[in-house]
Enzyme design. Structure first.
Site, PDB file in Angstrom:
ATOM      1  N   HIS A  83       0.811  -1.215   0.000  1.00 13.26           N
ATOM      2  CA  HIS A  83       0.000   0.000   0.000  1.00 13.26           C
ATOM      3  C   HIS A  83       0.846   1.267   0.000  1.00 13.26           C
ATOM      4  O   HIS A  83       0.327   2.364   0.188  1.00 13.26           O
ATOM      5  CB  HIS A  83      -0.936   0.028   1.218  1.00 13.26           C
ATOM      6  CG  HIS A  83      -2.005  -1.018   1.170  1.00 13.26           C
ATOM      7  ND1 HIS A  83      -2.901  -1.217   2.176  1.00 13.26           N
ATOM      8  CD2 HIS A  83      -2.306  -1.934   0.227  1.00 13.26           C
ATOM      9  CE1 HIS A  83      -3.710  -2.211   1.865  1.00 13.26           C
ATOM     10  NE2 HIS A  83      -3.359  -2.668   0.686  1.00 13.26           N
ATOM     11  N   ILE A  90       0.800   6.872   0.374  1.00 10.47           N
ATOM     12  CA  ILE A  90       0.235   5.753   1.121  1.00 10.47           C
ATOM     13  C   ILE A  90      -1.245   5.609   0.777  1.00 10.47           C
ATOM     14  O   ILE A  90      -1.982   6.595   0.797  1.00 10.47           O
ATOM     15  CB  ILE A  90       0.349   5.994   2.643  1.00 10.47           C
ATOM     16  CG1 ILE A  90       1.785   6.373   3.024  1.00 10.47           C
ATOM     17  CG2 ILE A  90      -0.100   4.775   3.430  1.00 10.47           C
ATOM     18  CD1 ILE A  90       1.898   6.987   4.407  1.00 10.47           C
ATOM     19  N   CYS A  91      -1.669   4.397   0.475  1.00 11.13           N
ATOM     20  CA  CYS A  91      -3.083   4.129   0.238  1.00 11.13           C
ATOM     21  C   CYS A  91      -3.694   3.668   1.554  1.00 11.13           C
ATOM     22  O   CYS A  91      -3.580   2.511   1.949  1.00 11.13           O
ATOM     23  CB  CYS A  91      -3.239   3.051  -0.845  1.00 11.13           C
ATOM     24  SG  CYS A  91      -4.946   2.647  -1.205  1.00 11.13           S
ATOM     25  N   LEU A  92      -4.282   4.618   2.284  1.00 13.10           N
ATOM     26  CA  LEU A  92      -4.851   4.324   3.607  1.00 13.10           C
ATOM     27  C   LEU A  92      -6.095   5.199   3.757  1.00 13.10           C
ATOM     28  O   LEU A  92      -6.016   6.423   3.683  1.00 13.10           O
ATOM     29  CB  LEU A  92      -3.809   4.651   4.693  1.00 13.10           C
ATOM     30  CG  LEU A  92      -4.167   4.350   6.141  1.00 13.10           C
ATOM     31  CD1 LEU A  92      -4.356   2.857   6.370  1.00 13.10           C
ATOM     32  CD2 LEU A  92      -3.088   4.870   7.087  1.00 13.10           C
ATOM     33  N   TRP A 144      -8.308   7.468  -4.410  1.00  7.62           N
ATOM     34  CA  TRP A 144      -7.856   6.138  -3.987  1.00  7.62           C
ATOM     35  C   TRP A 144      -8.985   5.130  -4.058  1.00  7.62           C
ATOM     36  O   TRP A 144     -10.130   5.436  -3.765  1.00  7.62           O
ATOM     37  CB  TRP A 144      -7.321   6.196  -2.555  1.00  7.62           C
ATOM     38  CG  TRP A 144      -6.108   7.050  -2.402  1.00  7.62           C
ATOM     39  CD1 TRP A 144      -6.051   8.325  -1.919  1.00  7.62           C
ATOM     40  CD2 TRP A 144      -4.761   6.693  -2.722  1.00  7.62           C
ATOM     41  NE1 TRP A 144      -4.756   8.781  -1.919  1.00  7.62           N
ATOM     42  CE2 TRP A 144      -3.947   7.815  -2.407  1.00  7.62           C
ATOM     43  CE3 TRP A 144      -4.156   5.551  -3.253  1.00  7.62           C
ATOM     44  CZ2 TRP A 144      -2.571   7.818  -2.601  1.00  7.62           C
ATOM     45  CZ3 TRP A 144      -2.788   5.556  -3.438  1.00  7.62           C
ATOM     46  CH2 TRP A 144      -2.008   6.673  -3.121  1.00  7.62           C
TER      47      TRP A 144
END
Lengths: 151, 147
Positions: A83, A90-92, A144
């Site tokens: 991620h 950051i993919c959060l 995202w």
């Protein structure tokens, strides 16, 4: 603006006085500009990132905490994680869609450490090459897709 | 359909709080700069979703309805003054300040309490309780149905 600074001062005080394990704010850099923080993170013991150190950058807009901060990895060591893109993005979900003003620098740091800790295999996201070539500098501008909750 | 979010001079906050919140540009500033060009007239900024900011005249019809509904729903949520008797509510987790005697509070259906100004600012963006992520309007609608 004033309320944003007041809250950041409070957070900074709490985080320097009583930091969670593996999280350390770089206070020297912050005295100049409260709207930009660098936090040192340690890979948790017993995980694939044990012994590694990372730097997380926070940028706060004037509408913080109503708007989420811009958070990304910077520096020489970007964690090799499904991620985390090689440019530090950051993919959060809590960093964009699922942000709440009750979240804080501390809770974001803990979420990132926890995200790193649940990783079993060190690898980049499958679309890393394309994303890094085409994305905006600001990770908050990325639409995202949060499709994988397992890591 | 008419525009239900009219008036360039009242923003979302002043609608909520009465007339105490003035326009963002101070009179001193505007005096120094002379009359602003037409496109800079103070059009209220709305946040149809968290992290989205748009002047009132650029909202889609759907967003206008959403915001008008929010204004209505916010006004149905109980308010009160902090008198120190509640042992549970001590701090507003939006500004991270402790409640002081006389502070205006707003109570959400999930029993979470915030400063009125803090939570109203958030509720104009999202109807999710910042603490428990419970949708505020779902609870309100259930109250209507059962009563």
């Amino acid at each position: 603006m004033a309320s944003m600074e007041k809250r950041l001062q409070k957070e900074l005080l709490a985080l320097t006085k009583d930091p969670p394990v593996g999280v350390k704010v770089n206070t020297d850099a912050i005295t100049k500009n409260l709207a930009e923080w660098t936090v040192d993170l340690e890979g948790a013991p017993g995980t694939v990132f044990e012994g590694e150190n990372f730097q997380l950058q926070f940028k706060f807009g004037s509408r913080y905490p109503f708007d989420s901060p811009q958070v990304m990895f910077i520096g020489p060591n970007i964690p090799l994680h499904p991620h985390v893109y090689s440019n530090g993005h950051i993919c959060l979900s809590i960093l964009t869609d699922d942000w709440s003003p009750a979240l804080s620098v501390q809770s974001v740091c803990l979420s990132v450490v926890s995200m790193l800790s649940s990783c079993k295999e060190k690898k980049r996201p499958p679309d890393n090459a394309l994303y890094v070539k085409t994305c905006s500098k600001n990770p908050k501008k990325t639409r995202w897709w949060y499709h994988d909750d397992s890591v | 359909m008419g525009n239900c979010l009219k008036s360039p001079n009242t923003d979302d906050i002043s609608l909520l709080r009465g007339s105490d919140a003035g326009p963002e540009v101070s009179s001193e500033q505007s005096a120094n700069m002379g009359p602003p060009p037409p496109y800079q007239e103070s059009i209220p900024i709305y946040h149809p979703s968290p992290n989205v900011s748009r002047p009132a005249n650029q909202l889609t019809e759907e967003e206008q309805i959403k915001i008008a509904q929010r204004l209505g729903l916010i006004n149905h949520l109980p308010t009160g003054v902090f008198d120190g008797t509640s042992k549970k509510a001590k701090e507003c987790c939006i500004c991270m300040e402790e409640f002081l005697l006389g502070d205006m509070l707003r109570f959400l259906p999930c029993m979470h309490t915030y400063h009125k100004d803090c939570i109203d600012d958030w509720l104009m963006r999202s109807f999710i309780c910042p603490s428990c992520l419970e949708p505020v309007d779902a609870a309100l609608l259930t109250t209507y149905e059962t009563s």
